[in-house]
Design a protein around this motif. Structure first.
Motif, mmCIF file in Angstrom:
data_model
loop_
_atom_site.group_PDB
_atom_site.id
_atom_site.type_symbol
_atom_site.label_atom_id
_atom_site.label_comp_id
_atom_site.label_asym_id
_atom_site.label_seq_id
_atom_site.Cartn_x
_atom_site.Cartn_y
_atom_site.Cartn_z
ATOM 1 N N PRO A 675 54.933 -9.001 -52.206
ATOM 2 C CA PRO A 675 54.158 -9.350 -53.296
ATOM 3 C C PRO A 675 54.299 -11.080 -53.512
ATOM 4 C CG PRO A 675 55.238 -7.415 -53.955
ATOM 5 C CD PRO A 675 55.874 -7.712 -52.539
ATOM 6 N N GLU A 676 55.496 -11.437 -53.474
ATOM 7 C CA GLU A 676 55.511 -13.051 -53.637
ATOM 8 C C GLU A 676 55.121 -13.791 -52.577
ATOM 9 O OE1 GLU A 676 59.527 -11.367 -51.287
ATOM 10 O OE2 GLU A 676 58.187 -10.844 -53.162
ATOM 11 N N ARG A 677 54.518 -13.228 -51.371
ATOM 12 C CA ARG A 677 54.009 -13.974 -50.326
ATOM 13 C C ARG A 677 52.591 -13.925 -50.460
ATOM 14 N NH1 ARG A 677 54.400 -12.962 -45.448
ATOM 15 N NH2 ARG A 677 55.433 -10.985 -45.260
ATOM 16 N N CYS A 678 51.999 -12.928 -50.974
ATOM 17 C CA CYS A 678 50.558 -12.797 -51.256
ATOM 18 C C CYS A 678 49.727 -13.799 -52.114
ATOM 19 C CB CYS A 678 50.317 -11.419 -51.766
ATOM 20 S SG CYS A 678 48.642 -10.640 -51.800
ATOM 21 N N ILE A 679 48.503 -14.225 -51.723
ATOM 22 C CA ILE A 679 47.795 -15.143 -52.377
ATOM 23 C C ILE A 679 46.702 -14.312 -52.826
ATOM 24 C CG2 ILE A 679 46.381 -17.183 -52.367
ATOM 25 C CD1 ILE A 679 48.483 -18.235 -49.970
ATOM 26 N N LEU A 680 46.139 -13.611 -52.124
ATOM 27 C CA LEU A 680 44.779 -12.909 -52.633
ATOM 28 C C LEU A 680 44.941 -11.358 -51.777
ATOM 29 C CD1 LEU A 680 42.305 -12.402 -50.851
ATOM 30 C CD2 LEU A 680 41.941 -14.719 -51.596
ATOM 31 N N ARG A 681 44.416 -10.187 -52.630
ATOM 32 C CA ARG A 681 44.326 -9.035 -51.829
ATOM 33 C C ARG A 681 43.040 -8.489 -52.242
ATOM 34 N NH1 ARG A 681 47.749 -5.785 -48.990
ATOM 35 N NH2 ARG A 681 49.508 -6.706 -49.908
ATOM 36 N N ALA A 682 41.741 -8.086 -51.384
ATOM 37 C CA ALA A 682 40.892 -7.782 -51.786
ATOM 38 C C ALA A 682 40.305 -6.608 -51.150
ATOM 39 C CB ALA A 682 39.694 -8.604 -51.414
ATOM 40 N N ARG A 683 39.649 -5.646 -51.873
ATOM 41 C CA ARG A 683 39.354 -4.256 -51.196
ATOM 42 C C ARG A 683 37.841 -3.944 -51.937
ATOM 43 N NH1 ARG A 683 41.670 -0.397 -48.471
ATOM 44 N NH2 ARG A 683 40.376 1.768 -48.147
ATOM 45 N N GLY A 684 36.901 -3.999 -51.069
ATOM 46 C CA GLY A 684 35.613 -4.146 -51.406
ATOM 47 C C GLY A 684 34.889 -4.709 -50.298
ATOM 48 N N ALA A 685 33.912 -5.507 -50.862
ATOM 49 C CA ALA A 685 32.908 -6.062 -49.738
ATOM 50 C C ALA A 685 33.610 -7.034 -48.709
ATOM 51 C CB ALA A 685 31.570 -6.626 -49.961
ATOM 52 N N VAL A 686 33.655 -6.661 -47.513
ATOM 53 C CA VAL A 686 34.219 -7.486 -46.462
ATOM 54 C C VAL A 686 33.160 -7.514 -45.415
ATOM 55 C CG1 VAL A 686 35.981 -8.185 -44.777
ATOM 56 C CG2 VAL A 686 36.683 -7.192 -47.067
ATOM 57 N N ILE A 687 32.488 -8.757 -45.305
ATOM 58 C CA ILE A 687 31.286 -8.351 -44.378
ATOM 59 C C ILE A 687 31.594 -9.773 -43.304
ATOM 60 C CG2 ILE A 687 28.780 -8.994 -44.160
ATOM 61 C CD1 ILE A 687 28.441 -7.943 -47.016
ATOM 62 N N GLY A 688 31.311 -9.237 -42.011
ATOM 63 C CA GLY A 688 31.691 -10.143 -40.893
ATOM 64 C C GLY A 688 32.556 -9.666 -39.931
ATOM 65 N N GLN A 689 32.977 -10.531 -39.070
ATOM 66 C CA GLN A 689 33.871 -10.032 -38.026
ATOM 67 C C GLN A 689 35.369 -9.775 -38.375
ATOM 68 O OE1 GLN A 689 33.796 -12.577 -34.691
ATOM 69 N NE2 GLN A 689 35.271 -11.354 -33.361
ATOM 70 N N SER A 690 35.815 -8.635 -38.076
ATOM 71 C CA SER A 690 37.327 -8.566 -38.374
ATOM 72 C C SER A 690 38.124 -9.724 -37.674
ATOM 73 C CB SER A 690 37.901 -7.288 -37.825
ATOM 74 O OG SER A 690 37.179 -6.205 -38.615
ATOM 75 N N ARG A 691 39.100 -10.306 -38.397
ATOM 76 C CA ARG A 691 39.665 -11.569 -37.869
ATOM 77 C C ARG A 691 41.268 -11.543 -38.511
ATOM 78 N NH1 ARG A 691 35.022 -15.507 -39.426
ATOM 79 N NH2 ARG A 691 34.187 -13.636 -39.060
ATOM 80 N N ILE A 692 42.083 -12.447 -37.731
ATOM 81 C CA ILE A 692 43.228 -12.825 -38.281
ATOM 82 C C ILE A 692 43.026 -14.433 -38.176
ATOM 83 C CG2 ILE A 692 45.770 -12.949 -38.204
ATOM 84 C CD1 ILE A 692 45.633 -10.087 -37.084
ATOM 85 N N VAL A 693 43.234 -15.187 -39.305
ATOM 86 C CA VAL A 693 43.072 -16.633 -38.791
ATOM 87 C C VAL A 693 44.063 -17.313 -39.880
ATOM 88 C CG1 VAL A 693 41.151 -16.577 -40.809
ATOM 89 C CG2 VAL A 693 41.040 -18.545 -38.950
ATOM 90 N N ALA A 694 44.462 -18.510 -39.234
ATOM 91 C CA ALA A 694 45.176 -19.492 -40.109
ATOM 92 C C ALA A 694 44.434 -20.117 -40.782
ATOM 93 C CB ALA A 694 46.184 -20.256 -39.165
ATOM 94 N N LEU A 695 44.667 -20.412 -42.241
ATOM 95 C CA LEU A 695 43.809 -21.268 -43.002
ATOM 96 C C LEU A 695 44.391 -22.418 -43.159
ATOM 97 C CD1 LEU A 695 42.564 -18.664 -45.615
ATOM 98 C CD2 LEU A 695 41.355 -19.430 -43.853
ATOM 99 N N HIS A 696 43.580 -23.910 -43.149
ATOM 100 C CA HIS A 696 44.212 -24.922 -43.189
ATOM 101 C C HIS A 696 43.844 -25.428 -44.555
ATOM 102 C CE1 HIS A 696 43.599 -24.324 -38.951
ATOM 103 N NE2 HIS A 696 44.876 -24.889 -38.889
#
Length: 870
Positions: A675-696
């Motif tokens: 929990p202390e490492r989580c910025i957001l968690r969403a369950r619902g509309a996720v549209i697009g290509q599944s991915r794991i990406v580093a955000l800058h």
């Protein structure tokens, strides 16, 4: 006395005498019977230029033998007209600009341009744009056209614009030359026929000789339309070929050749579309399209997609020969657009748009000129004929540019389409049509379209605007006009909200009334999303949500007010007596105290249509057949109208390749994030290509602070977002995420952040947070232009519901992080409590890696600090 370097000549002294000299700026056009005759005059002209040390440029683009040999003092500029009108003329103008004042030019025979462009009108446009440019630079230039080969669409602009027009007749091996036009000069014999003997020219005065020469030459005749141009000749030949085929006398090879020529003339010049046309269209069908054209040129991507898709369905599945509503559309050719720009003095602005550094210059002025522009008389006559055909039935003028709706470029929402209710006197209806055409033309100069072209590296490509004029699908209901059902369909479903949904089965987004609510993001309403392999499975979790997120407003044409309008479904439903509303609505018991009443119009669910008719099977079959033919996922627009009881007709009004951006069906195991490492968690509309990406970089618009702003300030925040977006270009391993309350791209600031897609197009991820109003949820806008742009640009879309199960927003992270906004945008300090910019690699951030893990199949996403870097 003029200095030597200022002398000008045709290179034939006697011809100079006939013309009373050659003047700076002269464009000299020869009408000849053969290329050899043209060469007989071009070579002395070039020899004079070389002898005088003048800059001499030979534009070589035709298939005929070269007019000039490779020699010192001749710069040969080789061009390919098949690269398109804009590239061709742009390259010539660059050479002219570089060569400067006083140069001499020889052009290959212009007649081949009409063949290459399939259009006499475009040849005329080319000359009207090039001749004045040469005149202003005081050059001297030779052109030629073959006599009796061109219609007035080419010859009239040439004769009006050129300074000198010469007719060459060859009789018994002797050249006879007659100056038809010699601007700013006169002599008693200047317009007479002259016999050439070496370098000497003598007027022919004998009636016997004159009549013999002219009787032996082909004569076009008197009056307009005396000579068929390339376009009309090609159609006439194809019509004759069709007659021969019907009689069983046409070879397969000749039929293929006739089809190939017509397809390239006005269907498409993209190989993928030509392949589909050759497979599914017949010579008769392609001629039927040509008979309904206004002007010449291509019908554009949208029209070609519609025509070919309908043919695919009818030839592949017999059912669609009955279930498809027929269409009787008209096509305004792409040449009409270019001609409009040329004749209204807008072309110079158009040329600037090929330059990435200047493409927005004077665009506003160009739009104003377009909206006040006039049309050629022959186009106006054809417009009137089209209005007579439609009577007072509503129609829509739709954009159909050359690049639009083709493989790789959808241009979704970049160009306008305009409904015409088409009511009242004919003069009023004609003006309404002209205004609609001008509006679509003006949208080509809009910032949205130009930035899209720049982003897709399309500024250098020909982007002519053809138009598709379609009868509006629907029926009259009281004073209003609309279809029963309209929508969009994808053959691949990027929004898989349940494990029971097969993304390969496709998805539809449907509405009651005009389809504008299906393709435009409606801030005040919702639509029905239908997974085609599980049509009764909805994203909403219970009946209360179904009611809450059902369609309440309808778009329609108000025939009495003569305009596009929007009203409540409850008000329109009672007038829709010929529509089986039981198939489209469900009883709204909750609104009536738990019971139905006599005046209960229900809520729009489409449940009966989806479960009691073959509508879902038809739609799914359409998408499957089209995807197989295209060998690519497709996106369609359609309407559905009932003809008797539950029997219906589907009108396919658009088909284009769908950019999927990768397989949303890829399963990603969810990471175990503390929990202390989580910025957001969403369950619902996720549209697009599944991915794991580093955000800058994360840009977070604080919902509570934004919600307190007046409307004026919300637009300022939108401006800040635009500036932040322009700081970085996508790619280069820099991933940007925008998070904000309500809807991105809304036109209503009370519902979200009013930015166009161009203001967030550098993002890798866009997240909508349901935190502004309790009654506002992110609309899963499948098929809308806004979402199509995200899908096309491979931007991941997330919807976040803070407070709901399995959803989380760690706002404390953003509010405590070092806000980079003032450093990135000097002067934006006052907005630091509203807009927070967090850079993962900022020196004061204390952490170097933020990761987004998005699973489109599982409809969940989590953004967190990487454990190794926390």
């Amino acid at each position: 006395m003029a200095m030597a370097q200022d002398r000008h000549s045709t290179g034939i002294p006697g011809l100079d005498v006939v013309l009373r000299g050659v003047l700076p700026g002269d464009n000299i056009v020869w009408q000849v019977d053969s290329i050899a005759s043209y060469a007989d005059f071009a070579r002395p002209f070039a020899a004079f230029a070389r002898a005088e040390g003048k800059k001499l440029v030979y534009f070589r683009f035709a298939g005929h033998p070269p007019l000039l040999d490779e020699a010192e003092g001749v710069e040969t500029c080789r061009l390919d007209p098949m690269h398109g009108f804009e590239r061709f003329i742009g390259a010539i103008h660059k050479v002219i600009e570089r060569s400067g004042r006083g140069a001499y030019y020889v052009f290959d025979c212009l007649s081949e341009l009409a063949a290459d462009w399939y259009s006499d009108q475009m040849l005329g446009n080319f000359f009207m744009l090039t001749c004045p440019y040469l005149y202003d630079l005081e050059t001297v230039t030779y052109f030629a056209v073959i006599r009796n080969r061109h219609s007035d669409r080419a010859l009239d602009p040439i004769s009006r614009t050129t300074q000198v027009l010469l007719e060459d007749l060859k009789h018994d091996g002797v050249h006879y030359v007659r100056p038809v036009k010699a601007h700013r000069r006169y002599s008693p014999t200047i317009n007479m026929l002259h016999r050439r003997d070496g370098d000497a020219f003598t007027p022919v005065t004998s009636s016997a000789v004159l009549s013999e020469i002219y009787a032996s030459a082909e004569w076009a005749g008197l009056g307009p339309g005396r000579t068929l141009g390339f376009w009309d000749r090609a159609f006439l030949e194809a019509e004759r070929a069709l007659e021969e085929k019907t009689a069983g006398r046409l070879s397969r090879a000749d039929e293929v050749e006739q089809f190939r020529r017509l397809a390239r003339m006005f269907i498409s010049r993209h190989e993928n579309m030509l392949r589909l046309a050759a497979k599914y269209l017949t010579l008769k069908e392609i001629l039927d399209v040509g008979r309904r054209m206004i002007g010449t040129g291509l019908i554009g991507g949208k029209a070609a997609g519609m025509v070919i898709a309908r043919a695919i369905l009818k030839k592949t599945a017999p059912r669609f020969r009955q279930v498809l509503e027929e269409h009787d559309s008209f096509y305004i050719g792409s040449d009409v657009f270019y001609t409009f720009l040329v004749q209204n003095g807008i072309w110079r602005v158009r040329e600037k748009q090929r330059d990435p550094g200047r493409f927005l210059e004077d665009a506003d002025q160009a739009r104003r000129r377009i909206l006040a522009g006039s049309f050629p008389d022959y186009v106006l006559r054809q417009f009137e004929d089209m209005l007579d055909y439609f009577g007072q039935a509503p129609f829509i003028v739709r954009s159909s540019s050359l690049l639009e709706d083709n493989f790789g470029n959808s241009f979704a929402g970049k160009y306008e389409s305009v409904f015409c209710a088409n009511q009242g006197a004919k003069a009023r209806r004609l003006e309404e049509l002209l205004a609609a055409v001008r509006t679509v033309y003006a949208s080509t100069m809009g910032e949205r379209a130009l930035r899209y072209r720049e982003r897709k590296d399309l500024l250098e490509q020909d982007e002519q605007m053809a138009l598709l004029v379609m009868r509006v699908s629907g029926a009259v209901h009281g004073r209003n006009y609309y279809p029963a059902v309209a929508g969009v369909g994808f053959s691949f479903n990027p929004y898989v909200w349940s494990a029971n949904i097969d993304p390969r089965a496709g998805v539809a987004r449907i509405v009651f009334g005009l389809g504008t609510r299906a393709v435009e993001r409606s801030d005040d309403d919702y639509t029905r999303i239908v997974a085609l392999n599980a049509p009764t499975r909805r994203p909403e979790s219970d009946l209360s949500e179904v009611r809450r997120y059902s369609q309440r407003r309808v778009d329609y044409l108000d025939l009495e007010a003569d305009e596009l309008a929007s009203g409540s479904f409850e008000a329109l439903a009672p007038t829709s007596t010929d529509i089986p509303m039981a198939l489209l609505t469900s009883a709204d018991y909750a609104a009536r105290g738990g019971r139905a009443t006599g005046n209960d119009v229900g809520i729009v669910t489409f449940d009966g249509l989806l479960t009691e008719t073959p509508f879902v099977e038809d739609l799914r079959a359409m998408l499957r057949i089209l995807q197989e033919a295209y060998e690519h996922p497709v996106d369609i627009e359609f309407t559905c109208n009932f003809v008797s009881g539950a029997d219906y007709k589907i009108n396919l009004v658009q088909c284009r390749p769908l950019h999927v951006g990768g397989a949303a069906s890829v399963d990603l195991a969810q990471p175990d994030v503390a929990p202390e490492r989580c910025i957001l968690r969403a369950r619902g509309a996720v549209i697009g290509q599944s991915r794991i990406v580093a955000l800058h970089r994360l840009v977070y618009v604080v919902p509570s602070a934004y919600g307190r702003l007046p409307v004026r300030d919300r637009y300022e925040v939108a401006g800040l977002i635009d500036r932040l977006n322009r700081l970085r270009r996508r790619g280069d391993d820099f991933n940007l995420m925008f998070l904000g309350p309500g809807r991105w791209g809304t036109s209503t600031p009370s519902l979200g952040i009013p930015v166009p897609f161009a203001s967030i197009n550098q993002a890798s991820v866009v997240c909508e947070i349901v935190a502004m109003r309790d009654d506002l949820v992110p609309d899963v806008s499948l098929g809308t232009h806004f979402l199509n742009e995200m899908v096309e640009m491979d931007v991941l879309y997330l919807a976040l519901f803070p407070g709901e199960k399995d959803s989380l927003l760690n706002e404390g992270f953003f509010l405590s992080a070092a806000n980079r906004l003032p450093a990135l945008l000097p002067g934006a300090e006052r907005w630091r409590d509203v807009v927070v910019v967090v850079d993962a690699d900022a020196p004061d951030a204390g952490r170097s890696r933020i990761v987004l893990h998005a699973d489109a199949r599982g409809q969940q996403a989590v953004c967190y600090f990487d454990a190794a870097q926390a």
